[in-house]
Every structure is written in C-alpha cells, then in structure tokens.
Motif scaffolding. Structure first.
Motif, PDB file in Angstrom:
ATOM      1  N   SER C  54      -9.834   8.826  -9.157  1.00  0.00           N
ATOM      2  CA  SER C  54      -9.042   7.624  -8.946  1.00  0.00           C
ATOM      3  C   SER C  54      -7.557   7.961  -8.846  1.00  0.00           C
ATOM      4  O   SER C  54      -7.029   8.719  -9.640  1.00  0.00           O
ATOM      5  CB  SER C  54      -9.291   6.673 -10.110  1.00  0.00           C
ATOM      6  N   SER C  59      -7.804   5.546  -0.822  1.00  0.00           N
ATOM      7  CA  SER C  59      -7.564   4.264  -0.136  1.00  0.00           C
ATOM      8  C   SER C  59      -6.355   4.366   0.764  1.00  0.00           C
ATOM      9  O   SER C  59      -6.334   3.812   1.865  1.00  0.00           O
ATOM     10  CB  SER C  59      -7.346   3.148  -1.149  1.00  0.00           C
ATOM     11  N   SER C  60      -5.349   5.082   0.299  1.00  0.00           N
ATOM     12  CA  SER C  60      -4.147   5.238   1.128  1.00  0.00           C
ATOM     13  C   SER C  60      -4.500   5.938   2.426  1.00  0.00           C
ATOM     14  O   SER C  60      -4.044   5.539   3.503  1.00  0.00           O
ATOM     15  CB  SER C  60      -3.095   6.046   0.378  1.00  0.00           C
TER      16      SER C  60
HETATM   17  N1  LIG Z   1       1.503   0.141  -1.810  1.00  0.00           N
HETATM   18  C1  LIG Z   1       1.810   1.194  -2.583  1.00  0.00           C
HETATM   19  N2  LIG Z   1       3.091   1.400  -3.001  1.00  0.00           N
HETATM   20  C2  LIG Z   1       3.405   2.455  -3.777  1.00  0.00           C
HETATM   21  N3  LIG Z   1       2.511   3.355  -4.204  1.00  0.00           N
HETATM   22  C3  LIG Z   1       1.211   3.216  -3.839  1.00  0.00           C
HETATM   23  C4  LIG Z   1       0.799   2.115  -3.017  1.00  0.00           C
HETATM   24  N4  LIG Z   1      -0.536   2.207  -2.818  1.00  0.00           N
HETATM   25  C5  LIG Z   1      -0.922   3.321  -3.479  1.00  0.00           C
HETATM   26  N5  LIG Z   1       0.110   3.928  -4.093  1.00  0.00           N
HETATM   27  C6  LIG Z   1       0.072   5.157  -4.879  1.00  0.00           C
HETATM   28  O1  LIG Z   1      -0.557   6.140  -4.120  1.00  0.00           O
HETATM   29  C7  LIG Z   1      -1.445   6.883  -4.919  1.00  0.00           C
HETATM   30  C8  LIG Z   1      -2.817   6.859  -4.314  1.00  0.00           C
HETATM   31  O2  LIG Z   1      -3.358   5.562  -4.425  1.00  0.00           O
HETATM   32  P1  LIG Z   1      -4.738   5.147  -3.773  1.00  0.00           P
HETATM   33  O3  LIG Z   1      -4.923   3.700  -3.984  1.00  0.00           O
HETATM   34  O4  LIG Z   1      -4.780   5.639  -2.391  1.00  0.00           O
HETATM   35  O5  LIG Z   1      -5.765   5.949  -4.664  1.00  0.00           O
HETATM   36  P2  LIG Z   1      -7.343   5.930  -4.623  1.00  0.00           P
HETATM   37  O6  LIG Z   1      -7.762   7.334  -4.476  1.00  0.00           O
HETATM   38  O7  LIG Z   1      -7.818   4.949  -3.642  1.00  0.00           O
HETATM   39  O8  LIG Z   1      -7.700   5.441  -6.079  1.00  0.00           O
HETATM   40  P3  LIG Z   1      -8.867   4.474  -6.555  1.00  0.00           P
HETATM   41  O9  LIG Z   1     -10.087   5.300  -6.688  1.00  0.00           O
HETATM   42  O10 LIG Z   1      -8.383   4.001  -7.877  1.00  0.00           O
HETATM   43  O11 LIG Z   1      -8.965   3.394  -5.559  1.00  0.00           O
HETATM   44  C9  LIG Z   1      -1.394   6.299  -6.307  1.00  0.00           C
HETATM   45  O12 LIG Z   1      -0.540   7.096  -7.081  1.00  0.00           O
HETATM   46  C10 LIG Z   1      -0.770   4.966  -6.104  1.00  0.00           C
HETATM   47  O13 LIG Z   1       0.011   4.643  -7.216  1.00  0.00           O
END
Ligand SMILES: Nc1ncnc2c1ncn2[C@@H]1O[C@H](COP(=O)(O)OP(=O)(O)OP(=O)(O)O)[C@@H](O)[C@H]1O
Ligand code: SF4
Ligand SMILES: [Mg+2]
Lengths: 302, 319, 337
Positions: C54, C59-60
């Motif tokens: 996580s 997601s990004s």
């Molecule tokens: N809109 C945003 N503005 C600033 N930082 C962001 C934003 N979206 C995501 N982040 C940061 O980018 C990083 C990656 O986030 P992301 O949501 O892509 O993770 P993830 O792998 O999808 O996690 P999860 O399994 O919890 O969904 C995290 O540190 C998050 O805080």
C-alpha cells in the motif's frame, strides 16, 4: 447543522456552522419539533401562497384605493373584515396583496440566488485556480457589507422598486449559496465516479451538471427554505424604512410603518400585519429546520 | 511556531482587509454614480440655472470619470477630509463623530446583554438537554429569531412606553450629558437589538455544550464531585466557545443591520438613521462615508473574531 | 529500458508505458514522486498483474496511464497513440477502449443514479444506439455480471452490497467494449468469499471479450491465478517483471521474495529457501526516497553498492526482468538458504 437554526440573520451561515460534536448528539438532544407544528407551518405558508396567487380573482377591494371611512377597526363590517387604514384602504386586501408582493420578491430572489449561486459554487469547486480566486473575492466583497446595509446602498443608488429589492436580495443571498455549493461539490469532484465518467468520455458540462449537481441539490434546496425567512424579514424591513417596493403598492412592512403613528389609538393597524408577518417567518423557520434535519439524515444514510 | 502562524495569518488578513476596503469604496463610488438624476441638480434644486449647475459640477467634480472621482475622494480621505454634506453643509467627520458613539453604545450593550443572558441559559439547557426548561427556551428563542427587528422595537415600545410608562418611546440622551437618562433612553432599543443575538448565541453554544459534556475530562471532573455550576462554567464553557466565535462575525453583521432599523424605530441619532436619511435626501457624500465606516468596522470586527479563533485553536493557523 | 523498446516493437503490443514519471506537488513547494520512471508493456489479450504494498504508487500509475493524472514525463502509447500528447476530443476518442475499475466500489457509482442509468451512461455519452437499444444492451451486460436488471435495475447504488457495486462498475466499464481494462484493486475492499466470485467473473469476461487486463493488487496471492505475467512495484519503481510461472517459481528480486513469503502456505516445508529473510520495517516516505536501490533500507541482501548505484531493469532469463544488483538466481537463493 440540523440542531441550530439561525434563520433571519444574514444568510452566510450554513457553511460556517461547525459540525463539531454533532454526531455525539442523541435523538433526545437534537431539537425534534413535533410534526403537528410542521404541518401547521406548511398549511399557513401554503394558504398564503395560494391567496397571493389567486388574489386577483377573489372579490377584494382595490388595495390602493380609498374604499370607506379611515381607521375602521377589525371585525366592524362584513365588507371590510379587517377594517381600513389611515387612508381608508381595505386592510384585508392590503394584507393579501402585500403577501403577493413579499412572496414574489422573496421567491424570485431565492430562485435567482440559488441557481446562480449553485452553478458558480459548483464551477469554482470543479475548476479551482483562477475561478476560485475570482469567486472568493466576489463573495468576500459582498460579505464586507452587513446585508441590510448593502440593500440600503442598492436602494439608494438605483432607487427603490420591486426589481431593485429583488435583485439586491438575490445578490446578498448569493455568497451563502456559492459557499454551500462549493463546499458540497468539493466532496464530490475527486470521487471515483467522477473520474470514471471522465474516462467514459463525459465532458466537463455533463460532469458538473449531471453527475455532481444532483448530489448537492438537497442541501441547497433545504437552505433555500431557511433563506426564505430571512428574505421576508429583509424585504419587510426595507418597506418599513420606505426603501422597499414604493407606495401605493401594499407590503407588510409598509403597512406596519403606516400604522405606527396611530399605534396608541388603533393598535390593530400595526398588530394585524405584524402578527401575520411574525407567524409567517416563524413557520418558514420551522419548515427550514425540518428540511435541513431531513436532509442531514438522508445524507448520513447514503 | 504557533505564534508565527498567528502572525502570518494576521498579516494576510490585514492585507485582504485593505484590498476589500479599496474594492468596497470603489464600488460605492461607482454605484453612487448610477444614481438617477444629476447630483448637481439635486443639490441646486430644480430651478437652478445651467451656469449654477456647471459651477457645482466643477466644484464637486461630478463630471469626472468614476476612477478620477474615486482618486479625489481617496486622496482627501488620506488627508482626513471626508467631505461636506450636500444637505446640511456639516462636515462628514463632524456628523460621524456625533453619530458613531450612539451606534457603538447600542451595539456593544446589545452584544453584552445577549452574552450575559445566552451563556448561562445555553449552559443550563445544554446540561439538561431535552428537559421541559430546554423546550421552553427553544420555543422562546424560536420567537426571538422569527421576530423582525422593527417589530420587536415597536412591540416593546407599545408595551413598556405606551401601555406602561416605564421608558420613553422615542428619543435619546447622550451618555456624557446625563448617564441616568441615557440609560432610560437606551434600554428599549438595546433590548430589541439583543433578542435575535440571544437566540443565536444560545442555540450555537447549547449544541457545543452538549458535545463537550460528553468528553472524558468532564466525566472525570464530575466523578470528583465538583458542583455542577463549577463544571459548566470552569470546564465546559471555554471548549464550547469555538462555534460561538465562528458565528460571531455573521451575528455582528446582523446586529449592525438591525441597529439601522431600531434607530429608525426609536428615532435615535445613530449611524443607521444618518444612513437612511442621507439616502432619502440623496446626500451622496454622506452615504459613501457611512457605508465605508460600517464596512470598515464590520471587517475589523471580523478580523478580530478570526484572530481570537486562531489564538484559541492553533490547528486553524496550521491549515 | 531496452525491455520496453522491444515490447513496443512487438506487433501485438496494446499498451506500452515508457519511463513514466508522476509527481504531485505537496506543501512547501516540494513534490512527491509517486511514479518514478516506470516502463512496461501489455500485449493483446494478456493479463498483467501489478503488485506492491500500500502506498507504493499503484493507483497513481494506473491513473497516469489513463491520463486522469497527467504524467510529469514519459509516454503512454495505447494502440499506437501517445496519450500524454493528447487533449480534449482526441483524448476522449483515444481512451474509448481503455477503461478502468476503481478500488472503492461504492464511490465508483454516482449515489443519485439508478443502476440501469449508470450502466447506460457510456452509450449515452457516445451516442451509441437508440434509447431502447441502449437499455437492452445495459440489461444484457448487467445480466452478464449477475445482476437482474428487471428486478433491481431501478435501484440506487446504496441498496447494493460492495460486491454487487463492483459488478455494476465492471458492467459499466464493459459497455464501450474496451481492449484494455485496468482494474485497480477491484477486490481489496470485498470480503474474501466475494473476492473469488468477482475474480472469476473478470476472468470469464476477459476470455469472452478478448480484452487485455492490467490487474492491480497489493499481494501476490490475488493475482497468482489470473495473471499471465506479473510486475512487482516498490516505492514508485518496478523491481521485477516475469511470466507468472517464472516469477512464482524463481523470484529473483529480494522484495518479490519477501512478498511471496507473506503468502500463507498450507505446507510449511514448501516455504523453504528464503526462510528467515523477511522484509522488515515500514515503506519509506516517497517524499524522501532512499538513494541507490530504493529497497536497500529493508533488503536482507543489501551490499554497500546498493545505496549508491540505482539498479536498472535487466533481463536475467528470457522474459524475466529484474532491477537488482544481486538478483537471487537459483545458486544465490540456495546459497542464502
Ligand atoms: N493526489 C495526490 N496528491 C499528493 N500525493 C498523492 C496523491 N495521490 C497519491 N499520492 C501519494 O502517492 C503515493 C502513492 O499513492 P497511491 O495511491 O498510488 O498508492 P497505492 O499503491 O495505490 O496504495 P493503496 O494500495 O493504498 O491504494 C502515496 O505516497 C500517496 O501519498
Ligand atoms: S539492489 Fe541491493 S538492496 Fe536492492 S534489492 Fe538488490 S540486493 Fe537488495
Ligand atoms: Mg491504490
């Protein structure tokens, strides 16, 4: 939001009332008005609305014309059940046509403020950046005046008329709708369903009006009811000061102002319109509270 | 850290205040130019000859563009000259210095009275939420909120001045000349003004008190056997005051508006009646000055409220 | 790097992502690199699993691919068109066959709309078919995902369970007949029993419609059965990409190994080779990522070089790419055990 009602104060409120601790309130502690009161309030408002609409078709004396002796007290004659005023005009007729005036001004002002405010707030939430700054400056500038003072300034410059009063009321009410709509829309602009729609090819207009707007309509409409009380009070205050709808058109505020010199000998001239005005505002407050409470419950259930 | 944040916020708000004041006064200048009919004609009367009108136009600069007029007004204001009434020839500064104290006294007294009544009531009704007393208070505050200011004024005058001759129905005695008589003339207007404030303060504070009373430290204080009034005033009041402060700015706006009307009802020589009479007589210089003063007072009060809010709750500053 | 190039040249490539970077502005003028130079490709009809803990940027990455977040740099070529260069109408057109399903099933659906309208929306936006055709197709799609449109088509999302909402989202995403469907943790928010149903449904639909899937999950167990290939992501970067078979059998990146160990195994002896090499500690902040190999703060095999040199993705066996200076090939792995 639901347990606090601040209706006839300036309409900048709903977004500013802190939500802190709301969840902690139990049912007993929330103000729950008996539904009988809500029904009575709705009937009262409904009755006046109907009277105002059909005023032209009921056999009433011309509200602006001398029809008999001046200052006949209420309940003295069948033809003028509420008596006549200092100029011999029929009080009942003036009351009903006054309702028509007040309600028309308030409803139109609320409708304008609501539609423009909702859309501007929505766009400001969706577009952000420059839009947010421009909108923020505009609302701040309007809020730099106490609402009544702003209305007086408008009446002073453009001259009192039903258009000025309606326009002025719409403008002072707008910031609250803008803030309310913006704050609510901000909760939705980044939701997944909005992103999904963008991916499906939906354009910004479709997203703003078809996806987000329906979600923020309920709180905005609920606030419009609350606002009606403020608008009625403000409109009658302006009339009372002689800066509302110009005479001889009847209005509740002007009736009260006209009756004031005769207060000692003929208190009815003041108290009849005063009581009607008071009950109307009270009823609108009751309905506004109910609307907000209702909306709160639904929102938390979603 | 917190102190810096507070300072930064004050500076930012001060800047915004200045910008807004410029906007507001510019907007008023512009709006006053929209007034139908030439101000020179209003001044000189309908029978004035064209040459007189031309002279007046020249003297007051009525022919200039809005921006030039505004610039003239502004530079005079910075020299302490707010102009001279078209109607009475009294300087605006002089008129304001007579009127402002009256309005200030009214509004400050009304605010204080509202707090004195609303705070204990809110603490009690919050503590005994749902009780008979709570419901009675709710009914009363609902009426307070639903009664337009001018009606409250007329009603009180009718009951306490016409029916029972306790207070004078109209008129004003200044505080400096005769304090006792000042008090008698001030009571009815102040009470009329305070009614909606009492209702607002009571409702907002009550809701917060209920929430505060459920916090652990209150339970702790209670379990220590502290008397109820002490718990309410010492422990529950301060943490419950945030919302009160939040709506204070808005309440002040309502108060100022109401004061305009109440001064009219009781024929009091305050800013509000000056505003209304200048509007009715198209005394534009006066209108502009009064509106500017009211906006300034209102913005400054709101700034003070914001500062108090931030000082009480550092988290706000951090945002 | 080179890997992506060769993929892009392959004629059956549907999506190729190259050196994708996504930064978010945060407070004090700083920026977070949520995605930091990611390259990979997806072939026609293939399922690529993307796994990472996580906060690592899955997601990004997904949103940067579909241009919901505009990438800071890099390219995303979908069906031969670089999406990062498009805007407005062109982007709308190019994205038509690239759809996505989101992590949160409930907030993926507009709470004010009826289910049948939600599913019909894509057709309405694109003006496909007459209203009655649109309704027919919507009903049919809802049926495909196991929702009876006659019975519940006029209900609103909050009247459905999370699993049902995710089915509705899937039905909606399929309306435009995408050639690539990105599923961002479509089952993480669901109960375990429901997870399997939704996974089966996705696999079934994928086969029926012949589309490619980018399937995101935060543990390797979920993607194991449905992925043709699997990519492992750590702190904004890819560590390893390989066919499922080779990744699960011969994981070469220490992080992959750690993730594999997190999967509960019924027979403890099967865990053997890397026992005792658990990944410890927290994910470092992407605001201030470790130098060199980003995994070196938690890597049980880290050497001095790891904190200075950044390892690039390189091919250690046909189709098996790893970004590690000391990949755990068979020999290493045994030695470590
Ligand atoms: N809109 C945003 N503005 C600033 N930082 C962001 C934003 N979206 C995501 N982040 C940061 O980018 C990083 C990656 O986030 P992301 O949501 O892509 O993770 P993830 O792998 O999808 O996690 P999860 O399994 O919890 O969904 C995290 O540190 C998050 O805080
Ligand atoms: S490069 Fe070094 S630190 Fe990074 S995974 Fe490989 S061995 Fe561990
Ligand atoms: Mg995610």
């Amino acid at each position: 939001m639901s347990e606090i009602s601040l209706a006839p104060t300036p309409p900048a409120l709903p977004t500013e009332i802190p939500v802190r601790g709301r969840a902690a309130l139990t049912r007993r502690q929330r103000r729950r008005r008996p539904s009988v009161l809500i029904i009575i309030a709705a009937v009262w408002i409904g009755a006046w609305a109907i009277l105002a609409v059909i005023a032209n078709w009921i056999p009433l004396a011309n509200p602006s014309h001398h029809v008999g002796h001046s200052r006949v007290g209420p309940f003295h004659s069948w033809s003028h059940p509420l008596g006549t005023d200092a100029l011999g005009r029929d009080e009942l007729s003036r009351l009903i046509f006054g309702a028509r005036q007040s309600l028309a001004v308030s409803v139109i002002a609320a409708a304008i403020a609501m539609s423009v405010g909702a859309i501007v707030g929505l766009l400001s939430a969706y577009i952000r950046n420059f839009m947010d700054v421009a909108v923020g400056t505009f609302t701040d500038a309007i809020l730099a005046f106490p609402p009544l003072v702003f209305l007086l300034a408008v009446a002073a410059t453009i001259g009192p008329s039903s258009t000025t009063v309606t326009g002025g009321l719409a403008i002072v009410s707008m910031p609250a709708f803008i803030r309310l709509s913006r704050a609510n829309a901000l909760r939705f602009v980044n939701r997944e369903f909005v992103q999904a729609n963008r991916l499906m090819g939906a354009g910004p207009l479709r997203i703003v009006f078809k996806e987000i707007l329906p979600n923020i309509l309920a709180p905005i409409a609920a606030y419009a009811v609350v606002l009606m009380a403020f608008l009625i009070v403000a409109a009658s205050s302006l009339s009372y000061l002689g800066l509302g709808v110009p005479p001889p058109a009847p209005s509740w505020g002007a009736m009260i102002a006209d009756g004031q010199p005769d207060l000692v000998q003929h208190p009815g001239l003041v108290f009849v319109p005063a009581v009607v005005l008071f009950i109307t505002v009270y009823a609108l407050n009751v309905l506004g509270d109910a609307a907000r409470q209702r909306f709160d419950v639904r929102e938390s259930a979603l | 850290m917190v102190r810096n944040a507070l300072l930064g916020m004050i500076i930012k708000r001060l800047g915004r205040l200045v910008v807004l004041m410029f906007l507001v006064t510019l907007a008023t200048t512009w709006m006053l130019n929209l007034v139908p009919g030439s101000p020179a004609v209003i001044l000189a009367g309908p029978s004035a000859t064209p040459s007189v009108i031309a002279a007046i136009n020249k003297k007051y600069g009525f022919n200039e563009s809005v921006l030039v007029q505004y610039w003239h007004w502004l530079s005079r204001v910075f020299h302490g000259d707010l102009g001279r009434s078209y109607q009475t020839q009294q300087t605006v500064t002089q008129a304001l210095s007579q009127r402002v104290p009256v309005s200030l006294e009214l509004t400050i007294m009304a605010g204080l009275i509202a707090l004195i009544i609303a705070v204990p009531t809110a603490l009690y009704t919050g503590y005994r939420a749902g009780s008979f007393a709570d419901r009675v208070v709710d009914g009363v505050t609902s009426s307070f909120i639903s009664i337009p200011g001018f009606l409250a004024g007329i009603l009180l005058a009718y009951l306490l001045a016409v029916k029972v001759h306790v207070f004078p129905a109209i008129g004003w005695q200044s505080l400096s000349k005769n304090p006792a008589r000042n008090f008698r003339t001030a009571v009815l207007p102040v009470v009329s003004l305070s009614l909606p404030l009492i209702a607002i303060f009571q409702r907002v504070l009550r809701a917060d008190v209920i929430a505060t009373l459920q916090q652990d430290y209150i339970l702790l204080a209670r379990s220590k056997g502290l008397p109820t009034w002490k718990i309410l005033f010492r422990h529950a009041l301060k943490p419950s005051s945030f919302s009160l402060l939040t709506i204070a700015g808005v309440a002040i706006g309502g108060l100022i508006g109401n004061a305009v009307i109440i001064e009219q009802v009781y024929s009091l020589p305050g800013l509000g009646s000056l505003l209304v009479s200048s509007i009715l007589s198209k005394d534009l210089v006066m209108v502009q000055a009064v509106i500017a003063i009211i906006a300034l007072v209102y913005l400054v009060l709101n700034l003070l409220v914001d500062i108090a809010y931030t000082a009480l709750d550092p988290r706000v500053a951090a945002q | 790097m080179s890997a992506a190039e060769t993929y892009q040249q392959a004629p059956d490539t549907i999506l190729s992502v190259e050196d994708l970077v996504l930064e978010f502005p945060v407070r004090d003028g700083k920026r977070v690199r949520a995605v930091s130079g990611v390259s990979f490709a997806i072939h026609e009809g293939e399922t690529l699993g993307l796994v990472g803990e996580s906060g690592c940027g899955k997601s990004s990455l997904a949103r940067a691919i579909v241009q919901l977040y505009r990438p800071t740099s890099g390219s995303v070529v979908f069906e031969g068109v670089d999406l990062t260069r498009l805007n407005g109408k062109e982007l709308k057109q190019a994205r038509r066959q690239l759809q996505m399903i989101f992590q949160d099933p409930i907030s993926s659906l507009n709470p004010r709309k009826r289910v049948i309208e939600l599913v019909r929306d894509p057709l309405r936006i694109w003006g496909i078919g007459s209203p009655s055709e649109q309704l027919d197709r919507s009903r049919q799609r809802l049926g495909e995902v196991g929702i009876d449109a006659d019975e519940s088509g006029s209900r609103r999302p909050h009247q459905f369970s999370g699993g049902q909402c995710q089915r509705i989202s899937i039905a909606r995403a399929l309306m435009l007949e995408p050639r690539l469907l990105i599923c961002d943790e479509p089952v993480s928010a669901l109960d375990v029993s429901v997870q399997a149903q939704v996974l089966n449904l996705l696999e079934d639909l994928k086969r029926r419609h012949g589309m490619a899937l980018l399937f995101i999950a935060h543990d390797l167990a979920v993607v194991k059965n449905i992925s043709d290939r699997v990519a492992v992501m750590y702190l904004g970067r890819l560590c390893e990409i390989a066919s499922s078979e080779s990744l699960y059998r011969e994981p070469a990146h220490p992080y992959t190994v750690g993730l594999l160990q997190a999967i509960p195994v019924p027979d403890p002896s099967a865990r053997q080779p890397f026992e005792g090499r658990k990944v410890r500690g927290e994910l470092p902040s992407p605001l201030d990522p470790p130098s060199g190999c980003r995994f070196h703060t938690r890597c049980p095999f880290a050497q001095p070089r790891c904190s200075s040199d950044t390892p690039e993705l390189r091919e250690i066996a046909p189709g098996h790419f790893v970004a590690c200076h000391f990949p755990l090939t068979g020999v290493h792995a045994n030695g470590a055990a």
